[in-house]
Design an enzyme around this catalytic site. Structure first.
Site, short mmCIF file in Angstrom:
data_model
loop_
_atom_site.label_atom_id
_atom_site.label_comp_id
_atom_site.label_asym_id
_atom_site.label_seq_id
_atom_site.Cartn_x
_atom_site.Cartn_y
_atom_site.Cartn_z
N HIS A 261 -8.46 -1.66 -6.49
CA HIS A 261 -7.23 -2.33 -5.79
C HIS A 261 -7.41 -3.86 -6.75
CE1 HIS A 261 -4.34 -4.73 -3.49
NE2 HIS A 261 -3.97 -3.27 -3.14
N GLU A 274 -0.39 -5.61 -1.47
CA GLU A 274 0.52 -5.46 -2.39
C GLU A 274 1.85 -5.83 -2.29
OE1 GLU A 274 -0.02 -2.40 -6.11
OE2 GLU A 274 0.70 -1.28 -4.02
N ARG A 277 2.85 -9.38 -3.72
CA ARG A 277 3.42 -9.37 -5.07
C ARG A 277 4.82 -8.67 -4.93
NH1 ARG A 277 -0.17 -5.58 -8.00
NH2 ARG A 277 -1.54 -5.45 -6.16
N ARG A 298 -1.65 -0.15 -10.05
CA ARG A 298 -3.07 -0.66 -9.50
C ARG A 298 -3.86 -0.42 -10.91
NH1 ARG A 298 -3.63 1.34 -3.25
NH2 ARG A 298 -2.13 -0.47 -2.42
N HIS A 400 -11.25 0.93 -4.11
CA HIS A 400 -10.08 1.10 -2.96
C HIS A 400 -9.97 2.21 -2.42
CE1 HIS A 400 -7.05 -0.59 -0.39
NE2 HIS A 400 -6.03 0.35 -1.29
N HIS A 401 -9.81 3.27 -3.40
CA HIS A 401 -9.35 4.57 -2.97
C HIS A 401 -10.06 5.66 -3.89
CE1 HIS A 401 -6.53 7.12 -0.74
NE2 HIS A 401 -6.50 7.89 -1.75
N ARG A 440 -3.54 6.20 -7.50
CA ARG A 440 -2.52 6.23 -6.13
C ARG A 440 -1.43 5.31 -6.35
NH1 ARG A 440 -2.62 3.96 -1.53
NH2 ARG A 440 -4.63 2.77 -1.49
#
Length: 468
Positions: A261, A274, A277, A298, A400-401, A440
């Protein structure tokens, strides 16, 4: 804080006394995050007896950390607001964002079912009354609570309360250590609770234990370039569910696809949503210059940040952005932000070239007025950044993921390497792979966990009914 407390209290409400005695049920759901709660509720509402086990004291898992919103296309709210969007456009954005590594059939179901899942969650008490832009989207489709509250705790609260009303047997502090297999069929789980072990025999098992983003060793094993990176994940997200499914023959896909991220507080693990932004904040380097379209995917933004001096950047916004997004008040209270009465003062406080930042802000505000970002082609330009005071947060990427995980089909059934269904075994959420491909898009995870959580629960209930 109030929402997190409610999640904790919800978990404690369920934590009725239960000993280490073997039990039998129709469906057992492993994991009490958004996917697990969705699965448990969906199975219960189809008439199955359900037990949900969660290794932590608190329900919610990584869903408690979800902030920006949940993506959905062709929803009632979008239509009311005059937003043109459809499942095909959502599908195309998701495939593009995932670099077409995604499983197309899984993405098709995700996007076509997305509007219905908003209705389903709303009917169960989740506030999803606003819709905004976030990165990687070509339409406003990120649905969030009023005032820009973090979406995850709101959904966990609503689902936890629904599970309690539905009378689901929820067992916290209960760690599943093994899947039980009888012949070719999964028939239950082994559970460890406060040092004692017992079995839950079930006609169907739903695995919803999350990914492995908080397991630094496992992250480095699959992607050595991320060794030493921090993580935004819940400490519970350590990948043991993936290993358990593999041990009974489940296939794994896309395990090297791990996302960072881009806006994580520098040298900390706190993620900045997010949506900041999306509301108009810009990213600048130490020269005070923009260097990327802030609403790029990302992976693109993360890479661009790491190319800047200091391998970090500054998220810069004004008072109006703060007023539009309630989550920012939390960042201010936690001391993540630096504040300046003027742009020059802000630049001095964060160590950025003052003339460079002043020029950048003036140029960007001109682009907003003209409706065209001539430098980086950002298509969403919601507002000029002119209302004092001004704020900045130093950010850099963190794990992050994890996009990879257990292979499933559109029924949320777990598959072997040769594509065969493992009878009685279902999976949903970040434990699975294939939905997000190589990257993602923000807001898609909450869609994933609820769409496939509901699907897994319904199909597990049907499987249980048909089983002898």
């Amino acid at each position: 804080m109030r929402k997190k407390l409610m999640c904790l209290l919800a978990a404690m409400t369920f934590a009725a006394s239960y000993g280490a005695e073997n039990i039998t049920t129709d469906v057992v759901v492993v994991g009490g995050g958004g996917a697990g709660l969705s699965a448990a509720i969906a199975a219960k509402e189809k008439g199955a007896n359900v037990v949900l086990v969660e290794k932590m004291l608190m329900l919610g898992g990584n869903t408690n950390y979800a902030t920006a919103g949940i993506n959905a296309a062709n929803t009632k709210l979008q239509k009311k607001l005059g937003i043109e969007d459809n499942a095909e456009l959502f599908y195309n954005d998701t495939m593009k964002g995932g670099k077409n590594v995604n499983n197309p059939e899984l993405v098709k179901k995700l996007t076509t079912d997305s509007a219905n899942i908003i209705d389903w969650l709303t009917e169960r008490g989740a506030d999803l009354s606003e819709v905004v832009f976030t990165g990687g989207q070509s339409a406003k489709r990120t649905h969030r609570p009023a005032g820009g509250q973090a979406v995850g705790p709101v959904i966990v609260d609503a689902l936890a309360e629904t599970a309690e009303k539905d009378g689901i047997d929820v067992r916290t502090e209960s760690e599943v250590t093994k899947l039980i297999k009888t012949g070719d069929k999964v028939t239950g789980v082994e559970v460890k609770h406060k040092g004692e072990t017992y079995n839950i025999t079930a006609k169907a098992v739903v695995m919803a234990t999350g990914g492995f983003g908080a397991n630094a060793k496992m992250v480095a094993e699959y992607k050595p370039s991320l060794e030493g990176f921090g993580s935004t994940n819940s400490p519970a997200i350590t990948g043991e569910g993936i290993k358990m499914v593999k041990a009974v023959g489940g296939d794994l896909v896309d395990m090297t696809e791990i996302q960072t991220h881009p806006t994580v507080v520098h040298k900390k693990t706190a993620m900045i949503t997010e949506a900041v932004r999306g509301e108009g904040a810009i990213l600048v380097n130490r020269e005070g210059k923009r260097f990327v379209s802030e609403l790029e995917t990302r992976d693109v933004v993360s890479k661009a940040e790491l190319e800047q001096t200091g391998k970090s950047a500054f998220l810069v916004f004004d008072q109006e952005v703060r007023e539009k997004l309630g989550a920012i008040n939390g960042y201010v209270r936690k001391g993540f932000t630096v504040e300046g009465a003027t742009v020059e003062e802000l630049a001095g406080k964060i160590g950025v070239d003052a003339k460079g930042l002043v020029d950048t802000m003036a140029k960007y505000n001109g682009y907003v007025k003209a409706g065209e970002d001539k430098d980086f082609g950002k298509t969403a330009l919601p507002r000029e950044l002119v209302k004092a005071p001004f704020y900045a947060i130093e950010v850099s990427p963190a794990v992050h993921h994890t996009m990879g995980g257990v292979r499933i089909n559109t029924n949320a059934e777990v598959l072997t390497a040769d594509g065969k269904v493992i009878p009685g075994l279902f999976a949903a959420g970040e434990i699975t792979g294939g939905v997000h491909g190589a990257n993602r898009i923000g807001g898609n995870a909450v869609t994933d966990i609820t769409v496939y959580g509901k699907t897994a629960g319904e199909n597990a209930a049907d499987f249980a009914k048909s089983s002898k």
